[in-house]
Design a protein around this motif. Structure first.
Motif, mmCIF file in Angstrom:
data_model
loop_
_atom_site.group_PDB
_atom_site.id
_atom_site.type_symbol
_atom_site.label_atom_id
_atom_site.label_comp_id
_atom_site.label_asym_id
_atom_site.label_seq_id
_atom_site.Cartn_x
_atom_site.Cartn_y
_atom_site.Cartn_z
ATOM 1 N N ALA A 124 0.829 -1.204 0.000
ATOM 2 C CA ALA A 124 0.000 0.000 0.000
ATOM 3 C C ALA A 124 0.861 1.251 0.000
ATOM 4 N N GLY A 125 1.949 1.225 0.790
ATOM 5 C CA GLY A 125 2.810 2.390 0.901
ATOM 6 C C GLY A 125 2.501 3.199 2.138
ATOM 7 N N SER A 126 3.397 4.102 2.466
ATOM 8 C CA SER A 126 3.253 4.906 3.674
ATOM 9 C C SER A 126 4.194 6.098 3.592
ATOM 10 N N SER A 127 3.862 7.143 4.318
ATOM 11 C CA SER A 127 4.777 8.284 4.447
ATOM 12 C C SER A 127 5.707 8.092 5.636
ATOM 13 N N ASP A 128 5.540 6.988 6.357
ATOM 14 C CA ASP A 128 6.344 6.682 7.543
ATOM 15 C C ASP A 128 7.540 5.833 7.127
ATOM 16 N N ALA A 129 8.735 6.331 7.386
ATOM 17 C CA ALA A 129 9.950 5.619 6.989
ATOM 18 C C ALA A 129 10.039 4.245 7.640
ATOM 19 N N ARG A 130 9.478 4.095 8.834
ATOM 20 C CA ARG A 130 9.532 2.802 9.511
ATOM 21 C C ARG A 130 8.721 1.754 8.755
ATOM 22 N N ALA A 131 7.589 2.161 8.213
ATOM 23 C CA ALA A 131 6.768 1.228 7.439
ATOM 24 C C ALA A 131 7.469 0.842 6.146
ATOM 25 N N LEU A 132 8.105 1.792 5.491
ATOM 26 C CA LEU A 132 8.815 1.492 4.250
ATOM 27 C C LEU A 132 9.983 0.552 4.517
ATOM 28 N N ARG A 133 10.619 0.718 5.656
ATOM 29 C CA ARG A 133 11.695 -0.202 6.034
ATOM 30 C C ARG A 133 11.147 -1.619 6.218
ATOM 31 N N ASP A 134 9.967 -1.722 6.798
ATOM 32 C CA ASP A 134 9.335 -3.035 6.973
ATOM 33 C C ASP A 134 9.019 -3.678 5.623
ATOM 34 N N VAL A 135 8.582 -2.872 4.666
ATOM 35 C CA VAL A 135 8.277 -3.414 3.341
ATOM 36 C C VAL A 135 9.552 -3.921 2.676
ATOM 37 N N ARG A 136 10.647 -3.193 2.851
ATOM 38 C CA ARG A 136 11.918 -3.663 2.285
ATOM 39 C C ARG A 136 12.330 -4.995 2.910
ATOM 40 N N ARG A 137 12.066 -5.144 4.192
ATOM 41 C CA ARG A 137 12.373 -6.415 4.851
ATOM 42 C C ARG A 137 11.489 -7.527 4.292
ATOM 43 N N ALA A 138 10.218 -7.237 4.059
ATOM 44 C CA ALA A 138 9.310 -8.226 3.482
ATOM 45 C C ALA A 138 9.793 -8.655 2.100
ATOM 46 N N ALA A 139 10.260 -7.694 1.306
ATOM 47 C CA ALA A 139 10.778 -8.020 -0.024
ATOM 48 C C ALA A 139 12.020 -8.890 0.071
ATOM 49 N N ALA A 140 12.877 -8.613 1.048
ATOM 50 C CA ALA A 140 14.086 -9.414 1.225
ATOM 51 C C ALA A 140 13.743 -10.850 1.607
ATOM 52 N N LEU A 141 12.751 -11.010 2.468
ATOM 53 C CA LEU A 141 12.331 -12.360 2.865
ATOM 54 C C LEU A 141 11.782 -13.134 1.674
ATOM 55 N N LEU A 142 10.985 -12.462 0.843
ATOM 56 C CA LEU A 142 10.446 -13.131 -0.337
ATOM 57 C C LEU A 142 11.553 -13.427 -1.342
ATOM 58 N N SER A 143 12.530 -12.524 -1.461
ATOM 59 C CA SER A 143 13.651 -12.742 -2.371
ATOM 60 C C SER A 143 14.379 -14.037 -2.054
ATOM 61 N N GLU A 144 14.520 -14.318 -0.765
ATOM 62 C CA GLU A 144 15.197 -15.545 -0.368
ATOM 63 C C GLU A 144 14.448 -16.780 -0.866
ATOM 64 N N LEU A 145 13.131 -16.702 -0.894
ATOM 65 C CA LEU A 145 12.328 -17.853 -1.293
ATOM 66 C C LEU A 145 12.262 -18.033 -2.806
ATOM 67 N N VAL A 146 12.238 -16.926 -3.552
ATOM 68 C CA VAL A 146 12.151 -17.031 -5.011
ATOM 69 C C VAL A 146 13.532 -17.078 -5.658
ATOM 70 N N ALA A 147 14.572 -16.904 -4.845
ATOM 71 C CA ALA A 147 15.962 -16.986 -5.316
ATOM 72 C C ALA A 147 16.279 -15.957 -6.393
ATOM 73 N N SER A 148 15.682 -14.782 -6.273
ATOM 74 C CA SER A 148 16.002 -13.672 -7.173
ATOM 75 C C SER A 148 15.549 -12.380 -6.514
ATOM 76 N N ARG A 149 16.013 -11.296 -7.050
ATOM 77 C CA ARG A 149 15.658 -9.994 -6.481
ATOM 78 C C ARG A 149 14.169 -9.716 -6.647
ATOM 79 N N VAL A 150 13.550 -9.233 -5.585
ATOM 80 C CA VAL A 150 12.151 -8.809 -5.628
ATOM 81 C C VAL A 150 12.109 -7.289 -5.581
ATOM 82 N N ARG A 151 11.554 -6.693 -6.620
ATOM 83 C CA ARG A 151 11.397 -5.236 -6.637
ATOM 84 C C ARG A 151 10.180 -4.843 -5.816
ATOM 85 N N ILE A 152 10.122 -3.595 -5.421
ATOM 86 C CA ILE A 152 9.009 -3.072 -4.619
ATOM 87 C C ILE A 152 8.288 -1.988 -5.394
#
Length: 234
Positions: A124-152
């Motif tokens: 969804a997105g947010s103006s809060d930097a903490r939420a955006l950091r959480d989304v980047r972490r979520a993308a990193a976790l998914l990247s590990e499972l798909v074995a490739s970079r996940v864009r946001i």
């Protein structure tokens, strides 16, 4: 000791399908931990404060958010304070979490994704930097499972937008691009993903046994604090 009630806090949506999904999630959680109340911080009622005022005993508030931005850091604590309830514990939000990444992968596979296909995590997105950091972490976790970079990409607030990320991947030569919906339920935001130009859009996280278990785990983690708060009132 008195058992603590579970209060699930969601954002709220005008989509009947989305509201039904939150209710179904609460029903599924209730089968594991007992009565579960639903509340919303926006769009719908009741509010967390209204629900908490109706509870006679200790309560555990579980924020059903996938990233911790304004709603988690500001709205939820304010609602708890406004309720005047003396024995409430607030757990951390549902995401990011490895459990959610596993559900995202299953949703992608159901949508037709195959290893080697590009993936865009749509939040969804947010103006809060903490939420955006959480989304980047979520993308990193998914990247590990798909074995490739996940864009946001973001649907509502923050840049880049999902459609622009999909277009960029096409320009880079990606033949198949799939969108992982980092949204809990159907609603306006998920509906917008149909028009981003992807080869497939995964369903929202929804009512999955793993997510039901995650909510139950968050609840159980908050029981000791809620009961301690109750004991201090006696």
């Amino acid at each position: 000791m008195n058992e603590a009630a579970l209060v699930l806090v969601a954002h709220g949506t005008r989509s009947p399908r989305g509201a039904e999904m939150i209710a179904a999630l609460a029903d599924a959680v209730a089968e594991q931990v007992g009565p579960t109340r639903v509340s919303f911080v926006d769009v719908l009622g009741p509010s967390p404060a209204e629900v908490l005022r109706d509870l006679p005993g200790p309560a555990v508030v579980v924020p059903a958010f996938l990233a911790s931005g304004y709603h988690v850091h500001t709205d939820v604590p304010r609602e708890v304070a406004d309720s005047g309830h003396p024995s409430v514990a607030v757990t951390r939000a549902l995401g990011p979490d490895p459990v959610l990444a596993e559900v995202l992968l299953r949703r992608l596979v159901d949508a037709g994704w195959q290893p080697g296909d590009a993936v865009v995590l749509a939040a969804a997105g947010s103006s809060d930097a903490r939420a955006l950091r959480d989304v980047r972490r979520a993308a990193a976790l998914l990247s590990e499972l798909v074995a490739s970079r996940v864009r946001i990409g973001y649907v509502a607030t923050a840049e880049p937008r999902v459609a622009d990320v999909v277009a960029g991947l096409r320009a880079d030569g990606e033949k198949r691009v799939f969108v992982a919906s980092y949204l809990l339920a159907h609603g306006l935001f998920h509906a917008r993903l149909a028009d981003v130009g992807a080869d497939g859009v995964a369903e929202p996280l929804g009512v999955d046994p793993a997510i039901v278990g995650l909510v139950a785990e968050r609840y159980r983690s908050g029981i000791p604090a809620a009961q301690r708060a109750l004991s201090l009132q006696r």
